[in-house]
Design an enzyme around this catalytic site. Structure first.
Site, mmCIF file in Angstrom:
data_model
loop_
_atom_site.group_PDB
_atom_site.id
_atom_site.type_symbol
_atom_site.label_atom_id
_atom_site.label_comp_id
_atom_site.label_asym_id
_atom_site.label_seq_id
_atom_site.Cartn_x
_atom_site.Cartn_y
_atom_site.Cartn_z
ATOM 1 N N THR A 260 2.084 -30.926 -12.098
ATOM 2 C CA THR A 260 0.589 -31.449 -11.688
ATOM 3 C C THR A 260 0.240 -32.207 -12.959
ATOM 4 O O THR A 260 0.838 -31.986 -14.374
ATOM 5 C CB THR A 260 -0.179 -30.371 -11.519
ATOM 6 N N THR B 196 -0.429 -34.129 -8.169
ATOM 7 C CA THR B 196 0.542 -33.268 -8.211
ATOM 8 C C THR B 196 1.541 -33.514 -7.293
ATOM 9 O O THR B 196 1.482 -34.038 -6.200
ATOM 10 C CB THR B 196 -0.198 -31.761 -7.882
ATOM 11 N N ASP C 92 2.415 -24.486 -1.268
ATOM 12 C CA ASP C 92 1.047 -24.089 -1.795
ATOM 13 C C ASP C 92 0.368 -23.400 -0.285
ATOM 14 O O ASP C 92 -0.642 -22.728 -0.411
ATOM 15 C CB ASP C 92 0.069 -25.200 -1.990
#
Ligand code: DON
Length: 570
Positions: A383, A401, A425
């Site tokens: 990121t 990111t 994520d």
């Protein structure tokens, strides 16, 4: 009473005037504009754009495209991000969400069995085609340009093309990222075969490149030239996108041209909280950043109520243990409640309310992880962050990111674009920790077209309606704790920006139930913490970039010394 007495004695410490040495090299001052990024080349390119008459949005786009060249381990055209901006002429803050979404073929059923299938191999949501979300980066930059910038795309792309052709300079943080990636290539030798392009080009063929060496990116230069000629359709409907789809599918993924064609950025309302005369304006879901920052600030404020002088008075003794407890509550709620608000009922109002913070503060630091957080059930290292301020007072805080170091390793050839591994994520299998050790719940389960929950927290702090601090970070969940602490160091503890950046940082993310520090913690800090805490031996933190807007109209930019960035002022 004892607490109050202690508070009186301690209040004098932080208020003593400090002798200031010369500015460190990662600090810059300016009057007309400032860019603070984690790459010296990208900050320079952004500042040049300001000097040439571009506004903060022109500079943000030029900086972002330069970062795509010089920080390939962190960001790029195969990723996504969030921008929080202050439009000075309209006196309005807005959020643009260009986060990746799950491809239409990324169903829950598909992801349920993937980890088991991979066995001892690398996680399928970290490396390979199944790690790749639909990139939103170029759609986001395009919208920023069309709505707020002043220059044609070709002008904004040109410096990045030059950088890609001449090469970016390897620095220590880049070398470290290469070493980290190569450690995985050693562990799983098959990676070398599967990701030969990235291995041969950016990873030095297995030998980390030396500091100062230049790495040119001719393939990426070709993609950037196509962009300059054809606009972002070259990606979402054209040859670059076709290359990305081919690469992701060859690596076992499900990305399609339809996924690319239907991708849209979203404008969102920022979250706001007023704390001690400052208004904190920050990132709403699908980031967990703003909710966690405001929830933690609210709990801290409630906990500090008993002390004259508030947090400032207890900075060295009661603040650290309070911070750990408050973070545990906030991250427990992150795990339970947060996800893409288009797909899950996220109780944002409750989580950021004073009333809820009061209840949690009253429980202080209970035994057992299950006792943290929990709003009532609602109805039903890849990121990069940068900030820009221009002379008209526009402010951009933009975090972008590709998720992990060098993303999914999947590269769209012949364009040199590294595709993200943002699918990690999601709670790909609720309960299984992800790359950042986060354990997450149903609200963040995989679903087609859904955005994975993020921690990215671009934030702007206002005082009397005027922006005074813009900041944000990289570092997974450590983004939240780093942004929070640098912000408190400036607004609450009155530190100059460089001291605020350099100060020791604490991190707790509920589970694993451990306190992390960015470095060996001073003995007094350890003594101040509750002895029941398990202290991690890992030394990690977020990488913060910040710009402070001082009352005299001047600007101070600070790039976190921990990643080799340099701000550039004008
Ligand atoms: O959106 C997120 O929260 C993660 N993809 C951020 C990852 C990150 O910050 C890695 N950093 N260095």
């Amino acid at each position: 009473m004892l607490r109050r007495l202690l508070a009186l004695v301690l209040v004098t410490g932080p208020l003593l005037p400090a002798l200031r040495a010369a500015d460190p090299p990662w600090l810059a001052r300016g009057r007309n504009g400032m860019v603070a990024s984690d790459s010296p080349e990208a900050s320079q390119i952004g500042a040049e754009m300001l000097r040439a008459g571009g506004n903060a949005f022109d500079a943000a786009i030029a900086t972002s495209l330069a970062l795509a060249v010089s920080r390939p381990q962190s960001t790029g055209l195969g990723g996504g991000g969030f921008m929080l901006a202050w439009l000075a002429s309209e006196k309005r803050a807005l959020v643009l969400d260009f986060r990746e979404v799950a491809p239409a073929g990324a169903t829950r059923e598909r992801y349920d069995g993937l980890a088991a299938e991979a066995g001892e191999g690398p996680s399928p949501t970290i490396y390979g085609g199944n790690a790749v979300g639909v990139p939103g980066q170029l759609a986001g930059l395009d919208q920023i340009r069309k709505r707020f910038a002043t220059r044609p795309l070709s002008d904004l792309v040109r410096p990045a093309i030059q950088l890609a052709e001449s090469g970016f300079a390897v620095d220590e943080p880049y070398r470290d990222a290469v070493k980290e990636a190569l450690a995985d290539f050693e562990k799983w030798p098959r990676l070398k075969q599967d990701y030969a392009h990235i291995h041969a080009t950016l990873l030095g063929g297995g030998t980390p490149p030396g500091v100062g060496e230049k790495i040119a990116r001719p393939q990426l230069a070709r993609a950037l030239r196509l962009l300059a000629e054809q606009g972002v359709d070259a990606f979402y409907r054209g040859p670059i996108g076709e290359a990305a789809v081919r690469a992701a599918r060859d690596a076992g993924g499900v990305l399609t041209m339809e996924d690319l064609a239907k991708y849209r950025p979203r404008e969102r309302e920022p979250l706001r909280a007023t704390i001690n005369g400052y208004e904190v304006v920050t990132m709403p879901p699908p980031s967990s950043g703003g909710v966690c920052i405001i929830e933690t600030l609210n709990i801290l404020r409630e906990m500090a109520m008993d002390f004259d002088g508030g947090l400032r008075a207890i900075r060295d003794d009661f603040y650290p243990p309070m911070l750990v407890c408050a973070l545990k509550h906030a991250f427990a709620d992150r795990a339970r409640w947060l996800g893409d608000p288009d797909f899950a009922a996220v109780p944002v109002e409750r989580l950021v309310s004073r009333d809820y913070a009061r209840q949690l503060a009253d429980r202080f630091c209970p035994e057992g992880s299950a006792e943290y957080g929990t709003a009532p059930a609602p109805e039903d290292r890849g990121t990069s962050h940068f900030c820009v301020v221009d002379r008209d007072g526009n402010v951009v805080a933009l975090t972008e990111t590709i998720n992990g170091v060098f993303g999914s390793l999947v590269t769209a050839e012949p364009y040199g674009i590294i595709l993200n591994n943002q699918m990690d994520d999601f709670a790909a299998e609720p309960g299984r920790p992800n790359l950042y050790g986060l354990i997450q719940g149903e609200a963040n389960a995989v679903a087609p077209d859904k955005r994975p929950l993020s921690s990215m927290s671009p934030t702007i702090v206002f005082q009397a309606g005027r922006p005074v601090l813009a900041l944000g970070a990289s570092g997974g969940p450590r983004i939240i704790t780093s942004v929070l602490q640098v912000m408190l160091n400036v607004t609450e503890f009155g530190m100059p920006l460089d001291d605020a950046q350099a100060a020791v940082r604490i991190h707790h993310q509920w589970l694993p139930d451990e306190v992390y520090f960015d470095r060996e913690p001073p003995a007094a800090l350890v003594r101040a913490l509750d002895p029941r805490n398990k202290l991690s031996s890992q030394r990690k933190t977020g990488i913060v970039q910040a710009i402070q807007l001082l009352p005299d109209g001047s600007l101070v930019g600070a790039s976190d010394p921990r990643k080799g960035g340099r701000p550039a002022g004008w």
